[in-house]
Design a protein around this motif. Structure first.
Motif, PDB file in Angstrom:
ATOM      1  N   VAL A 144      -2.736   0.075  -4.209  1.00  0.00           N
ATOM      2  CA  VAL A 144      -2.787  -1.157  -3.403  1.00  0.00           C
ATOM      3  C   VAL A 144      -2.510  -2.307  -4.351  1.00  0.00           C
ATOM      4  CG1 VAL A 144      -4.201  -2.645  -1.938  1.00  0.00           C
ATOM      5  CG2 VAL A 144      -4.487  -0.159  -1.819  1.00  0.00           C
ATOM      6  N   ILE A 203       0.867  -1.178   0.000  1.00  0.00           N
ATOM      7  CA  ILE A 203       0.000   0.000   0.000  1.00  0.00           C
ATOM      8  C   ILE A 203       0.904   1.229   0.000  1.00  0.00           C
ATOM      9  CG2 ILE A 203      -1.828   1.266   1.188  1.00  0.00           C
ATOM     10  CD1 ILE A 203      -2.567  -1.384   2.585  1.00  0.00           C
ATOM     11  N   LEU A 225      -3.632   6.485  -4.481  1.00  0.00           N
ATOM     12  CA  LEU A 225      -3.397   5.402  -3.555  1.00  0.00           C
ATOM     13  C   LEU A 225      -3.229   4.147  -4.395  1.00  0.00           C
ATOM     14  CD1 LEU A 225      -3.432   4.078  -0.694  1.00  0.00           C
ATOM     15  CD2 LEU A 225      -5.899   3.803  -1.024  1.00  0.00           C
TER      16      LEU A 225
END
Length: 110
Positions: free
Chosen positions: A107, A40, A105
């Motif tokens: 992931v 992450i 972001l």
């Protein structure tokens, strides 16, 4: 509160886009978790900055936190705006470009 996540406050409401700053002419990354199952990371891209085409060993889930980014998967371009997401499939070539200043972001699930 310790645990596998790092570089981020825990048990506190926060705004993810505020957790990584823009820097002129740079891509900035901040790792929040990294192990054999998941990665992450927060990223900020100055306008015109790019991570060139590569493949990942897992599915890479991207969410735009701010700005406008261009994601290329298998040669096809996709534009992400704030709040939008896309999955870059495992073992497929992909690239990320700051069409404007852009925060995301990332992931990756292995």
């Amino acid at each position: 509160m310790n645990g596998p996540m790092k570089n981020i406050d825990k048990a506190q409401v926060l705004v993810l886009r505020d957790q990584v700053a823009y820097q002129d002419g740079q891509i900035v990354s901040k790792t929040l978790a990294q192990n054999s199952n998941v990665s992450i990371t927060l990223f900020s891209f100055d306008k015109g900055e790019e991570i060139s085409s590569h493949k990942a060993g897992g599915d890479a889930f991207v969410t735009c936190l701010d700005g406008e980014g261009e994601i290329t998967i298998d040669g096809e371009k996709y534009i992400l705006h704030t709040g939008e997401s896309i999955v870059m499939p495992k073992d497929h070539p992909h690239a990320v470009f700051g069409k404007e200043k852009f925060k995301m972001l990332l992931v990756v699930v292995f």
